[in-house]
Design an enzyme around this catalytic site. Structure first.
Site, PDB file in Angstrom:
ATOM      1  N   TYR A   1      20.387-104.364  30.512  1.00  0.00           N
ATOM      2  CA  TYR A   1      20.999-104.445  31.843  1.00  0.00           C
ATOM      3  C   TYR A   1      20.142-103.739  32.882  1.00  0.00           C
ATOM      4  O   TYR A   1      19.510-102.713  32.600  1.00  0.00           O
ATOM      5  CB  TYR A   1      22.363-103.763  31.828  1.00  0.00           C
ATOM      6  CG  TYR A   1      23.410-104.514  31.055  1.00  0.00           C
ATOM      7  CD1 TYR A   1      23.799-105.804  31.408  1.00  0.00           C
ATOM      8  CD2 TYR A   1      24.032-103.917  29.954  1.00  0.00           C
ATOM      9  CE1 TYR A   1      24.782-106.480  30.686  1.00  0.00           C
ATOM     10  CE2 TYR A   1      25.015-104.594  29.237  1.00  0.00           C
ATOM     11  CZ  TYR A   1      25.375-105.870  29.613  1.00  0.00           C
ATOM     12  OH  TYR A   1      26.342-106.532  28.905  1.00  0.00           O
TER      13      TYR A   1
ATOM     14  N   LYS B   1      40.168 -79.042  15.384  1.00  0.00           N
ATOM     15  CA  LYS B   1      40.721 -79.819  16.492  1.00  0.00           C
ATOM     16  C   LYS B   1      39.818 -81.018  16.804  1.00  0.00           C
ATOM     17  O   LYS B   1      38.670 -81.056  16.362  1.00  0.00           O
ATOM     18  CB  LYS B   1      40.820 -78.921  17.728  1.00  0.00           C
ATOM     19  CG  LYS B   1      39.459 -78.381  18.134  1.00  0.00           C
ATOM     20  CD  LYS B   1      39.535 -77.161  19.016  1.00  0.00           C
ATOM     21  CE  LYS B   1      38.146 -76.720  19.421  1.00  0.00           C
ATOM     22  NZ  LYS B   1      38.141 -75.441  20.099  1.00  0.00           N
TER      23      LYS B   1
HETATM   24  C1  LIG Z   1      37.289 -74.531  19.763  1.00  0.00           C
HETATM   25  C2  LIG Z   1      37.726 -73.141  19.606  1.00  0.00           C
HETATM   26  C3  LIG Z   1      37.042 -72.266  18.749  1.00  0.00           C
HETATM   27  C4  LIG Z   1      35.780 -72.641  18.021  1.00  0.00           C
HETATM   28  O1  LIG Z   1      34.695 -72.590  18.889  1.00  0.00           O
HETATM   29  P1  LIG Z   1      33.198 -72.933  18.433  1.00  0.00           P
HETATM   30  O2  LIG Z   1      32.389 -72.598  19.611  1.00  0.00           O
HETATM   31  O3  LIG Z   1      33.162 -74.374  18.105  1.00  0.00           O
HETATM   32  O4  LIG Z   1      32.902 -72.056  17.245  1.00  0.00           O
HETATM   33  C5  LIG Z   1      37.584 -71.012  18.573  1.00  0.00           C
HETATM   34  N1  LIG Z   1      38.703 -70.616  19.227  1.00  0.00           N
HETATM   35  C6  LIG Z   1      39.368 -71.432  20.065  1.00  0.00           C
HETATM   36  C7  LIG Z   1      40.587 -70.940  20.750  1.00  0.00           C
HETATM   37  C8  LIG Z   1      38.896 -72.712  20.291  1.00  0.00           C
HETATM   38  O5  LIG Z   1      39.552 -73.521  21.137  1.00  0.00           O
END
Ligand SMILES: *Cc1c(COP(=O)(O)O)cnc(C)c1O
Length: 391
Positions: free
Chosen positions: A271, A41
Site C-alpha cells: 500500500y 494479566k
Molecule cells: C503488571 C504488574 C506487575 C509486573 O510488572 P513487570 O514490569 O511486568 O514485572 C507488577 N505489579 C503490578 C501491580 C502490575 O500491574
C-alpha cells in the site's frame, strides 16, 4: 501440554517455551528469596494465561495476579486453585462474579471494602440455616496503597478515614507499585518509605506485603517483603543494559513464505507504494500481518531472519501479509521466517536454531514501542504452540 496440530505451523505462529518460563520464574524466586506472585494479566502478556499458569504451578507460587474478574474466572475454570489477586479496581457490579470465583481484589476505598465484605453477609443468609451450612471461606482482599503512581490505591491521607473498616475487616495483604522500578534513582526506595509510613497508620500490619515487579527484583535482589510480583521477565524480557540477571527468551514468532516474485527497478511494494525497487529485487510474502500483532510500525523498518540471514521488511505491513526483500537469500515457498526470536534454517533441511536472534526488546525498539505493548499485541489469530516445561 504441547499443542501441535498439523495446521498450527502452516501459516504463522507464536512459539512459547514453557521450560524457559519455568527457568525464569525459578531464577526470580532464588534471587528474591520469597514466594512468587506471577503477574499473568492480559492473557499472560499475550502468551496464554492458562498454559502459563499450569507451567508455573511447578514453582509453587503463592498465587497469581490478573487485571480483571474475567481473567481470574478463566483461571478458576481451568482448575487453578491458588489465590488470584485482581489488581485493577473492581466496580461493585463485578463483586458477585469475583466472590463466586474466590478472587482476591485489591481494594482501597471504604465503600469498596464494606461492599466486598458485605457480600458475605448476604451470601450467608441466603445459604440457609447457619449451623448446618459450612461457612463460605472468608472473602479476602489486599489493601492497595498509592505511593506515587497516582493510578489506584489509597493515598496516605485517606488512611485515617479507613481505620475503622480496616479494624473490622483486616486485609490479608497490602501492596504498592513502583513507577520507575528499572531506574536506580532512589524513587522506588522513596516509594517504599511512603509505603512503610502508610503501614504504620494501619490498625495492624497485614500478613502479606508486596511491592516489587520484575525489574525491581533484578535490580535489588533479596526482597524485604513477603511476595514479589514479576511479569515481563518471566516472559523473557529483561531490564537490559547491564542487568545482573537476564531471562531466557520465551516467545518467538514465525511465519512461512507463501509467495515469491521478482520486481523490476522502479516497481513498488504494498500500500501507498512506499518501497521502491532499486534494480531487480526478489520479494517474499509472509502470511502474517498487523491483525496477528506484527505491528504496522515495522513497515520498511523491521527485519526477519531467513535461512541464516537478516532480511528487511519491504513496504507497509498489511493486515494479513508482510513482504520481505529476500534478494540476497536463497529461499522457497514454505520456508520459515522468524520475526521475533531465534531463526531456523530450513535450507539446512532442519529446524535447527541459528545464532542470530531478534529479541522482543529489539523488535519493540524498531517499532517505537515498549516490549510490553509488542507482546500483549500478539493477536489470538496467531496460533500458539507450546514447547517444553515439566509438569
Ligand atoms: C503488571 C504488574 C506487575 C509486573 O510488572 P513487570 O514490569 O511486568 O514485572 C507488577 N505489579 C503490578 C501491580 C502490575 O500491574
Amino acid at each position: 501440554m504441547t499443542r501441535q496440530l498439523p495446521n498450527d505451523t502452516t501459516r504463522a505462529w507464536v512459539e512459547i517455551d514453557l521450560g524457559a518460563l519455568q527457568h525464569n520464574g525459578a531464577a526470580l524466586a532464588r534471587l528474591s528469596g520469597v514466594p512468587l506472585l506471577p503477574m499473568i494479566k492480559a492473557d499472560a502478556y499475550g502468551l496464554g494465561a492458562v498454559p502459563v499458569a499450569r507451567a508455573l504451578e511447578q514453582l509453587q507460587p503463592w498465587g497469581y495476579g490478573v487485571a480483571t474478574t474475567e481473567e481470574g474466572m478463566e483461571l478458576r475454570d481451568a482448575g487453578i486453585e491458588r489465590s488470584i489477586l485482581v489488581f485493577t479496581p473492581l466496580l461493585v457490579d463485578d463483586f458477585g462474579n469475583a466472590r463466586e470465583a474466590r478472587l482476591t481484589p485489591v481494594l482501597s476505598s471504604r465503600t469498596a471494602i464494606l461492599k466486598w465484605m458485605g457480600q458475605r453477609a448476604v451470601l450467608n443468609t441466603a445459604a440457609g440455616p447457619p449451623l448446618r451450612t459450612p461457612q463460605p471461606p472468608l472473602p479476602q482482599y489486599h489493601l492497595g496503597i498509592d505511593t506515587g503512581m497516582s493510578r489506584a490505591g489509597a493515598r496516605c491521607s485517606d488512611l485515617p478515614g479507613l481505620r475503622d473498616v480496616l479494624e473490622s475487616f483486616p486485609p490479608e495483604g497490602a501492596c504498592t507499585h513502583f513507577h520507575s522500578s528499572e531506574r536506580n534513582d532512589g524513587s522506588s526506595e522513596e516509594q517504599e518509605r511512603r509505603f512503610e509510613q502508610a503501614l504504620e497508620q494501619l490498625p495492624a500490619i497485614p500478613p502479606l506485603l508486596h511491592c516489587e515487579n520484575g525489574a525491581a527484583i533484578v535490580r535489588r535482589q533479596r526482597s524485604r517483603w513477603s511476595l514479589v510480583r514479576p511479569g515481563i521477565f518471566l516472559y523473557g524480557v529483561g531490564s537490559g543494559d547491564g542487568a545482573s540477571v537476564e531471562p531466557r527468551p520465551v516467545a518467538s514468532v514465525h511465519a512461512r513464505l507463501v509467495d515469491l516474485r521478482f520486481v523490476e527497478a522502479g516497481e513498488t511494494v504494498s500500500y501507498d507504494a512506499t518501497y521502491h525497487a532499486v534494480g531487480r529485487r526478489r520479494i517474499a510474502t509472509l502470511a502474517i500481518g498487523y491483525a496477528d500483532g506484527y505491528r504496522r510500525a515495522l513497515s520498511n523498518r523491521g527485519s526477519a531472519l531467513l535461512n541464516g540471514k537478516r532480511v528487511p521488511v519491504a513496504g507497509l505491513v498489511t493486515m494479513d501479509m508482510t513482504m520481505l526483500d529476500v534478494t540476497d537469500v536463497p529461499c522457497e515457498i514454505g520456508d520459515i521466517a522468524t520475526l521475533i526470536g531465534t531463526g531456523r534454517n530450513a535450507r539446512k533441511g532442519a529446524t535447527e536454531p541459528e545464532s542470530d536472534v531478534l529479541t522482543v526488546e529489539a523488535v519493540a525498539r524498531e517499532a517505537d514501542m515498549s516490549p510490553y505493548e509488542l507482546l500483549t499485541g500478539l493477536r489470538t489469530r496467531l496460533p500458539r504452540v507450546y514447547r517444553g516445561g515439566e509438569a
